[in-house]
Design a protein around this motif. Structure first.
Motif, PDB file in Angstrom:
ATOM      1  N   LEU A  62       0.830  -1.209   0.000  1.00 50.00           N
ATOM      2  CA  LEU A  62       0.000   0.000   0.000  1.00 50.00           C
ATOM      3  C   LEU A  62       0.861   1.254   0.000  1.00 50.00           C
ATOM      4  O   LEU A  62       0.559   2.234  -0.696  1.00 50.00           O
ATOM      5  CB  LEU A  62      -0.937  -0.004   1.208  1.00 50.00           C
ATOM      6  N   LEU A  63       1.943   1.233   0.773  1.00 56.60           N
ATOM      7  CA  LEU A  63       2.852   2.373   0.843  1.00 56.60           C
ATOM      8  C   LEU A  63       3.485   2.658  -0.517  1.00 56.60           C
ATOM      9  O   LEU A  63       3.578   3.825  -0.944  1.00 56.60           O
ATOM     10  CB  LEU A  63       3.942   2.108   1.892  1.00 56.60           C
ATOM     11  N   PHE A  68       3.643   5.874  -5.537  1.00 53.25           N
ATOM     12  CA  PHE A  68       3.428   5.962  -6.978  1.00 53.25           C
ATOM     13  C   PHE A  68       2.388   7.038  -7.305  1.00 53.25           C
ATOM     14  O   PHE A  68       2.556   7.820  -8.243  1.00 53.25           O
ATOM     15  CB  PHE A  68       2.978   4.601  -7.521  1.00 53.25           C
ATOM     16  N   LEU A  69       1.312   7.088  -6.515  1.00 53.81           N
ATOM     17  CA  LEU A  69       0.275   8.112  -6.704  1.00 53.81           C
ATOM     18  C   LEU A  69       0.832   9.508  -6.466  1.00 53.81           C
ATOM     19  O   LEU A  69       0.498  10.452  -7.186  1.00 53.81           O
ATOM     20  CB  LEU A  69      -0.899   7.850  -5.751  1.00 53.81           C
ATOM     21  N   ASP A  70       1.677   9.660  -5.442  1.00 50.65           N
ATOM     22  CA  ASP A  70       2.288  10.964  -5.165  1.00 50.65           C
ATOM     23  C   ASP A  70       3.184  11.405  -6.321  1.00 50.65           C
ATOM     24  O   ASP A  70       3.258  12.598  -6.642  1.00 50.65           O
ATOM     25  CB  ASP A  70       3.107  10.913  -3.861  1.00 50.65           C
ATOM     26  N   THR A  71       3.858  10.437  -6.945  1.00 53.87           N
ATOM     27  CA  THR A  71       4.683  10.747  -8.117  1.00 53.87           C
ATOM     28  C   THR A  71       3.820  11.305  -9.247  1.00 53.87           C
ATOM     29  O   THR A  71       4.172  12.301  -9.895  1.00 53.87           O
ATOM     30  CB  THR A  71       5.421   9.482  -8.602  1.00 53.87           C
ATOM     31  N   GLY A  72       2.684  10.656  -9.476  1.00 55.65           N
ATOM     32  CA  GLY A  72       1.770  11.133 -10.513  1.00 55.65           C
ATOM     33  C   GLY A  72       1.111  12.451 -10.150  1.00 55.65           C
ATOM     34  O   GLY A  72       1.030  13.368 -10.980  1.00 55.65           O
ATOM     35  N   VAL A 113      -8.981   6.669  -1.163  1.00 59.04           N
ATOM     36  CA  VAL A 113      -9.401   5.286  -0.920  1.00 59.04           C
ATOM     37  C   VAL A 113      -8.230   4.468  -0.377  1.00 59.04           C
ATOM     38  O   VAL A 113      -8.395   3.660   0.551  1.00 59.04           O
ATOM     39  CB  VAL A 113      -9.959   4.644  -2.205  1.00 59.04           C
ATOM     40  N   LEU A 114      -7.027   4.686  -0.919  1.00 56.78           N
ATOM     41  CA  LEU A 114      -5.856   3.944  -0.436  1.00 56.78           C
ATOM     42  C   LEU A 114      -5.491   4.320   0.992  1.00 56.78           C
ATOM     43  O   LEU A 114      -5.030   3.475   1.762  1.00 56.78           O
ATOM     44  CB  LEU A 114      -4.659   4.181  -1.364  1.00 56.78           C
ATOM     45  N   LEU A 115      -5.685   5.595   1.354  1.00 60.50           N
ATOM     46  CA  LEU A 115      -5.433   6.007   2.744  1.00 60.50           C
ATOM     47  C   LEU A 115      -6.420   5.328   3.697  1.00 60.50           C
ATOM     48  O   LEU A 115      -6.048   4.930   4.809  1.00 60.50           O
ATOM     49  CB  LEU A 115      -5.527   7.525   2.876  1.00 60.50           C
ATOM     50  N   LEU A 116      -7.671   5.179   3.267  1.00 61.15           N
ATOM     51  CA  LEU A 116      -8.657   4.433   4.058  1.00 61.15           C
ATOM     52  C   LEU A 116      -8.243   2.963   4.177  1.00 61.15           C
ATOM     53  O   LEU A 116      -8.360   2.364   5.254  1.00 61.15           O
ATOM     54  CB  LEU A 116     -10.037   4.540   3.409  1.00 61.15           C
ATOM     55  N   ILE A 142      -4.551  -6.649  -4.013  1.00 63.55           N
ATOM     56  CA  ILE A 142      -4.742  -6.282  -5.432  1.00 63.55           C
ATOM     57  C   ILE A 142      -6.173  -5.806  -5.672  1.00 63.55           C
ATOM     58  O   ILE A 142      -6.403  -4.843  -6.409  1.00 63.55           O
ATOM     59  CB  ILE A 142      -4.396  -7.484  -6.345  1.00 63.55           C
ATOM     60  N   LEU A 143      -7.132  -6.466  -5.010  1.00 63.85           N
ATOM     61  CA  LEU A 143      -8.536  -6.057  -5.127  1.00 63.85           C
ATOM     62  C   LEU A 143      -8.732  -4.648  -4.568  1.00 63.85           C
ATOM     63  O   LEU A 143      -9.444  -3.827  -5.174  1.00 63.85           O
ATOM     64  CB  LEU A 143      -9.434  -7.050  -4.385  1.00 63.85           C
ATOM     65  N   ILE A 144      -8.091  -4.365  -3.440  1.00 62.82           N
ATOM     66  CA  ILE A 144      -8.161  -3.022  -2.838  1.00 62.82           C
ATOM     67  C   ILE A 144      -7.588  -1.985  -3.791  1.00 62.82           C
ATOM     68  O   ILE A 144      -8.151  -0.909  -3.992  1.00 62.82           O
ATOM     69  CB  ILE A 144      -7.407  -2.996  -1.480  1.00 62.82           C
ATOM     70  N   LEU A 145      -6.437  -2.323  -4.412  1.00 58.62           N
ATOM     71  CA  LEU A 145      -5.783  -1.399  -5.336  1.00 58.62           C
ATOM     72  C   LEU A 145      -6.672  -1.119  -6.554  1.00 58.62           C
ATOM     73  O   LEU A 145      -6.854   0.046  -6.946  1.00 58.62           O
ATOM     74  CB  LEU A 145      -4.443  -1.976  -5.784  1.00 58.62           C
TER      75      LEU A 145
END
Length: 312
Positions: A62-63, A68-72, A113-116, A142-145
């Motif tokens: 998750l981290l 990766f999201l922060d990079t984007g 959603v990922l933070l949750l 993977i389902l969460i992602l």
């Protein structure tokens, strides 16, 4: 409007952050430094988690995806902001503006959603350690992602659905350095008070709701730990402090943008700039500050890169 898009505006013009050459130079230096550091820090976390088998756990999975999201997210608005600092005509095409809004909300919604999911992961790890690997299996991760990305894109498309067919036929100046949905709606050549309220309430309620769910969940974890073991409370506090700090940094500016009743252009720009370049830089610093495993892997990875460069 008879179902016809009367848009004649082909581009939007940003007023930018400042007209002072000295301030622009300062902003250019710090923004460039933090942006490059954000990219390097977040990508280093992604590579470290991928590289080290010991970090192949749900928490680090998750981290790595948050990094990766922060990079984007920091690459949506920051490069153009830096590029525009010394330009007199700071403009973006209509399509570019819509694209920027789409990715800002897609990355932002996915990260919420990922933070949750991260809070849920910490709850299971701390409160139900024996069931942790069963509940947070690789398939579940993977389902969460996938769910996070799908919800993020749905949120983004829903936001754009409000504005994509609005008529823009005159004013095209945005008092910002990126395309901001509430400001864009105000430029439409139609009555937009109701639409502004819907968009602001939508994003504001989602942000506030997610923030309070996260804070309540962390409080619940601490209360549960204290009931079972007072000695484990300090360890739980140490583990959760980084997560709480990241949550506050992420949601703080969002809640201010959408819920603060007294808007201030200068303060909005300052918080937006922090959100664009400073928060993505601080997140990897906060996550790795007390994490010996990630720090050790990062050092090993850096040493190997240096050795490879010397050999080549």
């Amino acid at each position: 409007m008879d179902g016809v898009n009367h848009s004649v505006v082909s581009e939007f013009v940003f007023l930018g952050l400042s007209n002072s050459w000295g301030i622009q130079l300062l902003l250019f230096f710090f923004s460039s430094m933090f942006y490059v550091a954000s990219l390097m820090g977040n990508l280093l976390i992604v590579f470290s988690v991928t590289y080290d088998l010991h970090l192949h756990s749900p928490m680090y999975f998750l981290l790595a995806n948050l990094s990766f999201l922060d990079t984007g997210a920091c690459s949506v608005a920051a490069p153009k902001m830096i590029y525009d600092l010394f330009r007199k005509h700071k403009a973006i095409s209509f399509g570019g503006c819509i694209t920027q809004i789409f990715f800002i909300h897609a990355f932002g919604g996915t990260e919420m959603v990922l933070l949750l999911a991260t809070a849920f992961d910490r709850y299971i790890a701390i409160c139900k350690p024996l069931q942790y690997l069963t509940i947070m299996s690789p398939q579940k991760c993977i389902l969460i992602l996938l769910t996070s990305w799908i919800l993020g894109f749905i949120h983004s498309v829903a936001q754009l659905a409000f504005v994509v067919d609005l008529p823009f036929c005159g004013p095209n100046v945005l008092d910002s350095f990126y395309c901001d949905l509430p400001q864009l709606i105000k430029l439409a050549c139609t009555e937009t008070n109701r639409l502004e309220f819907i968009v602001t309430a939508n994003s504001g309620l989602i942000s506030v709701g997610s923030f309070f769910i996260l804070i309540i969940s962390y409080i619940f974890i601490l209360v549960t730990v204290q009931k079972h073991s007072s000695s484990g409370l300090s360890k739980a506090l140490s583990t959760l402090s980084a997560h709480v700090t990241v949550v506050v940094l992420f949601f703080g500016p969002l809640i201010f943008f959408y819920m603060w009743p007294f808007p201030s252009s200068h303060l909005d720009k300052f918080l937006a700039m922090c959100d664009a370049v400073l928060t993505p830089f601080l997140n990897p610093v906060i996550y790795t500050f007390r994490n010996k495993e990630i720090k050790a892997t990062m050092k090993k990875l850096c040493h190997q890169l240096v050795s490879y460069r010397k050999l080549s």
